[in-house]
Write a protein that holds these residues in place. Structure first.
Motif, PDB file in Angstrom:
ATOM      1  N   GLU A   1      -5.481   1.778   6.413  1.00 57.44           N
ATOM      2  CA  GLU A   1      -4.980   0.639   5.685  1.00 57.44           C
ATOM      3  C   GLU A   1      -6.100  -0.340   5.444  1.00 57.44           C
ATOM      4  O   GLU A   1      -5.983  -0.995   4.281  1.00 57.44           O
ATOM      5  CB  GLU A   1      -3.802  -0.015   6.426  1.00 57.44           C
ATOM      6  N   THR A   2      -6.841  -0.710   6.245  1.00 58.44           N
ATOM      7  CA  THR A   2      -8.110  -1.507   6.254  1.00 58.44           C
ATOM      8  C   THR A   2      -8.837  -1.268   4.751  1.00 58.44           C
ATOM      9  O   THR A   2      -9.374  -2.087   4.046  1.00 58.44           O
ATOM     10  CB  THR A   2      -8.999  -1.585   7.558  1.00 58.44           C
ATOM     11  N   LEU A   3      -9.299  -0.068   4.653  1.00 61.12           N
ATOM     12  CA  LEU A   3     -10.238   0.562   3.771  1.00 61.12           C
ATOM     13  C   LEU A   3      -9.263   0.224   2.328  1.00 61.12           C
ATOM     14  O   LEU A   3      -9.938  -0.151   1.547  1.00 61.12           O
ATOM     15  CB  LEU A   3     -10.844   1.663   3.973  1.00 61.12           C
ATOM     16  N   GLU A   4      -8.006   0.716   2.326  1.00 63.14           N
ATOM     17  CA  GLU A   4      -7.259   0.830   1.108  1.00 63.14           C
ATOM     18  C   GLU A   4      -7.178  -0.685   0.827  1.00 63.14           C
ATOM     19  O   GLU A   4      -7.279  -1.012  -0.509  1.00 63.14           O
ATOM     20  CB  GLU A   4      -5.997   1.407   1.301  1.00 63.14           C
ATOM     21  N   GLU A   5      -6.633  -1.623   1.595  1.00 68.25           N
ATOM     22  CA  GLU A   5      -6.287  -2.918   1.085  1.00 68.25           C
ATOM     23  C   GLU A   5      -7.489  -3.973   1.002  1.00 68.25           C
ATOM     24  O   GLU A   5      -7.389  -5.019   0.347  1.00 68.25           O
ATOM     25  CB  GLU A   5      -5.090  -3.345   2.369  1.00 68.25           C
ATOM     26  N   GLY A   6      -8.361  -3.844   1.992  1.00 68.41           N
ATOM     27  CA  GLY A   6      -9.507  -4.730   2.091  1.00 68.41           C
ATOM     28  C   GLY A   6     -10.842  -4.204   1.785  1.00 68.41           C
ATOM     29  O   GLY A   6     -11.672  -5.137   1.664  1.00 68.41           O
TER      30      GLY A   6
END
Length: 171
Positions: free
Chosen positions: A70-75
């Motif tokens: 999620e960190t890589l996808e969203e940020g």
């Protein structure tokens, strides 16, 4: 008044498992601005999302790896997990039970960048930056980021050498 949804006696109650990441880079924490969701459009949050059950290759989606995804996808940032910060019981606006697992992470690589679908901005914020922000910030995410940036937290580290290895555990 909280309502408990009816459950079938043939199956146990179900909860949606969500994950969140407090990604530190120096004295700042990664926030993303959401483009949709239950009252979240235009709101700055920590990167978060749902544990999807399985990865595209069929392997299980462990919660700590889901937080990194999620960190890589969203940020747009690659991170590593330092440990488990805590567990938050919650519910969707429709009353569906949810449990959030929150992980403390460290920046590894990349510059904050939104995905253009779920998020439209991504940036690192210090405590001073967060206090000066004149845009909406999710109250829970702000509370948690403040605690981490002030050093007011307890961390449960990853314990790879556990009786269920190679499954990871936090103890």
């Amino acid at each position: 008044m909280s309502q408990t949804p009816p459950y079938s006696p043939d199956s146990p109650p179900r909860m949606t498992l969500c994950v969140g990441a407090v990604v530190r880079c120096g004295n700042a924490v990664l926030f993303v601005r959401q483009t949709y969701g239950e009252g979240l459009t235009g709101v700055w949050t920590l990167p978060w999302g749902f544990v999807q059950g399985a990865l595209p290759d069929g392997a299980p989606d462990p919660p700590h790896l889901a937080a990194l995804r999620e960190t890589l996808e969203e940020g747009g940032v690659r991170a590593s997990v330092d440990g488990l910060l805590g567990v938050q019981n919650h519910a969707s606006r429709s009353g569906e039970p949810r449990v959030y697992l929150l992980f403390l992470c460290q920046h590894v690589a990349g510059e904050p960048a939104p995905d253009g679908a779920e998020t439209d901005r991504a940036a690192y914020f210090s405590l001073t930056d967060l206090e000066a922000l004149d845009e909406p910030v999710d109250a829970f995410c702000l509370w948690l980021a403040r605690r981490v940036l002030r050093g007011d937290y307890h961390l449960i580290p990853l314990e790879a050498a556990n009786p269920y290895a190679p499954h990871e555990a936090f103890f």
